[in-house]
Design a protein around this motif. Sequence first.
Motif, PDB file in Angstrom:
ATOM      1  N   PRO A 192       0.821  -1.218   0.000  1.00  0.00           N
ATOM      2  CA  PRO A 192       0.000   0.000   0.000  1.00  0.00           C
ATOM      3  C   PRO A 192       0.850   1.261   0.000  1.00  0.00           C
ATOM      4  O   PRO A 192       1.884   1.337   0.669  1.00  0.00           O
ATOM      5  N   ALA A 193       0.414   2.241  -0.783  1.00  0.00           N
ATOM      6  CA  ALA A 193       1.126   3.508  -0.839  1.00  0.00           C
ATOM      7  C   ALA A 193       0.814   4.338   0.405  1.00  0.00           C
ATOM      8  O   ALA A 193      -0.227   4.166   1.043  1.00  0.00           O
ATOM      9  N   GLY A 194       1.721   5.205   0.752  1.00  0.00           N
ATOM     10  CA  GLY A 194       1.500   6.103   1.876  1.00  0.00           C
ATOM     11  C   GLY A 194       2.146   5.597   3.150  1.00  0.00           C
ATOM     12  O   GLY A 194       2.656   4.480   3.213  1.00  0.00           O
ATOM     13  N   PRO A 195       2.139   6.425   4.163  1.00  0.00           N
ATOM     14  CA  PRO A 195       2.825   6.078   5.416  1.00  0.00           C
ATOM     15  C   PRO A 195       2.095   4.986   6.195  1.00  0.00           C
ATOM     16  O   PRO A 195       0.886   4.807   6.059  1.00  0.00           O
ATOM     17  N   ARG A 196       2.848   4.277   7.001  1.00  0.00           N
ATOM     18  CA  ARG A 196       2.302   3.287   7.935  1.00  0.00           C
ATOM     19  C   ARG A 196       2.836   3.683   9.315  1.00  0.00           C
ATOM     20  O   ARG A 196       3.912   3.261   9.722  1.00  0.00           O
ATOM     21  N   PRO A 197       2.092   4.511  10.046  1.00  0.00           N
ATOM     22  CA  PRO A 197       2.593   5.004  11.338  1.00  0.00           C
ATOM     23  C   PRO A 197       2.892   3.857  12.297  1.00  0.00           C
ATOM     24  O   PRO A 197       2.231   2.820  12.299  1.00  0.00           O
ATOM     25  N   ASP A 559       7.466   5.759  10.791  1.00  0.00           N
ATOM     26  CA  ASP A 559       6.757   5.283   9.607  1.00  0.00           C
ATOM     27  C   ASP A 559       7.386   3.970   9.156  1.00  0.00           C
ATOM     28  O   ASP A 559       8.551   3.937   8.745  1.00  0.00           O
ATOM     29  N   LEU A 560       6.620   2.887   9.255  1.00  0.00           N
ATOM     30  CA  LEU A 560       7.126   1.565   8.877  1.00  0.00           C
ATOM     31  C   LEU A 560       7.431   1.501   7.382  1.00  0.00           C
ATOM     32  O   LEU A 560       8.399   0.862   6.964  1.00  0.00           O
ATOM     33  N   SER A 561       6.613   2.160   6.566  1.00  0.00           N
ATOM     34  CA  SER A 561       6.849   2.155   5.121  1.00  0.00           C
ATOM     35  C   SER A 561       8.183   2.804   4.785  1.00  0.00           C
ATOM     36  O   SER A 561       8.933   2.319   3.926  1.00  0.00           O
ATOM     37  N   ALA A 562       8.498   3.900   5.463  1.00  0.00           N
ATOM     38  CA  ALA A 562       9.764   4.585   5.202  1.00  0.00           C
ATOM     39  C   ALA A 562      10.943   3.726   5.643  1.00  0.00           C
ATOM     40  O   ALA A 562      11.975   3.679   4.967  1.00  0.00           O
ATOM     41  N   LEU A 563      10.809   3.019   6.772  1.00  0.00           N
ATOM     42  CA  LEU A 563      11.887   2.148   7.241  1.00  0.00           C
ATOM     43  C   LEU A 563      12.134   1.022   6.249  1.00  0.00           C
ATOM     44  O   LEU A 563      13.289   0.707   5.915  1.00  0.00           O
ATOM     45  N   LEU A 564      11.061   0.412   5.750  1.00  0.00           N
ATOM     46  CA  LEU A 564      11.208  -0.663   4.775  1.00  0.00           C
ATOM     47  C   LEU A 564      11.818  -0.141   3.481  1.00  0.00           C
ATOM     48  O   LEU A 564      12.716  -0.773   2.900  1.00  0.00           O
ATOM     49  N   ALA A 565      11.373   1.018   3.025  1.00  0.00           N
ATOM     50  CA  ALA A 565      11.902   1.591   1.787  1.00  0.00           C
ATOM     51  C   ALA A 565      13.388   1.886   1.910  1.00  0.00           C
ATOM     52  O   ALA A 565      14.164   1.671   0.957  1.00  0.00           O
ATOM     53  N   SER A 566      13.816   2.376   3.068  1.00  0.00           N
ATOM     54  CA  SER A 566      15.237   2.672   3.235  1.00  0.00           C
ATOM     55  C   SER A 566      16.065   1.394   3.236  1.00  0.00           C
ATOM     56  O   SER A 566      17.183   1.373   2.700  1.00  0.00           O
ATOM     57  N   ALA A 567      15.534   0.312   3.824  1.00  0.00           N
ATOM     58  CA  ALA A 567      16.256  -0.963   3.810  1.00  0.00           C
ATOM     59  C   ALA A 567      16.359  -1.505   2.385  1.00  0.00           C
ATOM     60  O   ALA A 567      17.418  -2.012   1.976  1.00  0.00           O
TER      61      ALA A 567
END
Length: 649
Positions: A192-197, A559-567
Amino acid sequence: MTSDPHETLEPHETPDPYGALGPLPVPVLDPGTALATTAGRAVVLLTRWTLGLAEELSRHALAHPVTLVPVRLDGALSVVGPVLGPASAACLCCSEHQRLATTGGRVPWQSPALTLGGVPAPALGEAVGALVLDLLEETPPTTPAAPATTATVHVVHHGRATWSTHQVRPIGGCAVCRPLPEDSADAVRPLPAGPRPVADPAVLRGANDRTGAEDLRAALHDERFGPVRRLLRSEDSAFCLTTAFVTDGRPLDDGGYGRAGDFAGSERVALFESVERYVGMRPTGRRTVLRAPFAALGPDRAVDPRRLGLPDPAFHGHPASRTVPYDPALELDWVHGWSLTRGRPVAVPEHVAYWDVPGGGTRVVYESSNGCGLGNSPEEATLYGLFEVAERDAFLMAWYGATPLPRVEPPDDDPDTALLTDRAALHGYRLLLLDATNDFGIPAVVAVCRYEGAHPRAPRMFLAAGAHHDPRIAIRSAVAEVVTNVLESPHRATADGRPRDPERLRPMLDRPDLVVTLDDHVGVNTLPEAGPRLDFLFRDTPARPVAAVWPGAPEPVTDLSALLASAVARLADADLEVIAVDQTEPGLRDRLGLYGAKVIVPGSLPMTFGHVNHRTRGLPRLLHVPHRLGRTSRPLRHRDLALHPHPFP
């Protein structure tokens, strides 16, 4: 027969010579008559039957406006229900598959020719008949467009004069009443697009009010139908330990393990992990349809199996190996995942995406649950699957390279780690923490317990690993597992088959191909004679505090999405692709809000069990990354590797 499906059929002679059901206001039909019935309500008595007949009755009821209550005999049991009809929540076929699968592989539960039967107990006939009426009277009005979500089944034990009631749902789909949609590239969606707090940065787990211990138990545990068939508590472990065995139709027990300060907490973790194990075994969300050789698909559509690490050709044809030599022209079954790196669907071998696909399909590699993750969102499941890939890759890179690792001082502000360290010391073991972090950039720790007591037959060494965004959580996870293994080892030595008997294990030192099970892997490395291959773990490397080993870790996460994207971006810089296969079972997602994912990183080192299955061929990272990390003076060659059976638990 009446044409009104809500009217009762006219009574007639019933096939009930033993008084199996007592007097009933509805007809009792034999299977042949039931298959000729196209309307109304009736009972179907099965004293001798097959799974093929169960499927035939289910398909018939789905296709006609009938209400049939099957009563089938299986040894000392009478199994009543589920109610069959066009809007059934579960059919006879899927309910029997689940019931028989709980026997743990002792019966051929997937064979349509399997014949079952029994003799009724006349003394319980009226009781069984009352349960039949219960199902007929309590069946809610439903339509094929809005079927019920669960079906009731009663099980009567003739010998004990007891009965139990169960709620059955066709988990993972049923080929008869809930067929799975076909897998395809078009069906795969990006995360899913967007942040995952993040609700709690300390654990990165999202809030989910549907996964309390009582909710999970109610949704998952049923000793007759599963998916969790048994909950087992151990009081002599490092923490309260609960095991949740899953219904998988295999002779070996498997499931989830939970450790916590109390049994309510450990049970919740065990049930949570049991879902991960269950959905990771075989497809439960989509039906595999793509069968082709890699040569026909090409690298734009599929992952080249050679990038996944292939087994040693020397063991092809070995009795302990289930794989065949890989060839690009070899036809394989494929499922589709999503490449987070390339942003598009990609096919991976089905037996890599799922670790226990039933049947005799072609396998070119052995696969374990390595990379399976469960979470309260797709992102969470994927992130935890990636943590597991990082953990196993980091350990195996150090093991096969036999490279010394820097020591880490136990955190002085973690009472759980201190407590576990003391528990190990009471049994004569000294705990060491080693930094195994590699080019993944995810903090990875190896925890080693080395025996320093006086008992000559005590196991000499145990280890475990952990990886997480927060190195303290990685440490805590690794330490909890290794100390649990220390405390459990006396029981393993004397269990059935004596899996940790030194006399059984010693031949494996010279014959690594004899190492087949997890117990073999751990056990052979507990022998004093295995000491030389373990020496690199105990080199006198400098010990540094956590803050010095991982400066600034963990970085704050909102933001879990941002953490995953950075990994994913960090791994892309290391020329590594991250692929996620959606393993979510739709019913468990809808009921519990749980998602499953298998993360595959071609080029990483996959965890395997059974030495003949180890996968080190075609993985250049194993040879070059240790040198780039400064662990070796030059790049390794394959002949430099220490290809001993690993001790990973």
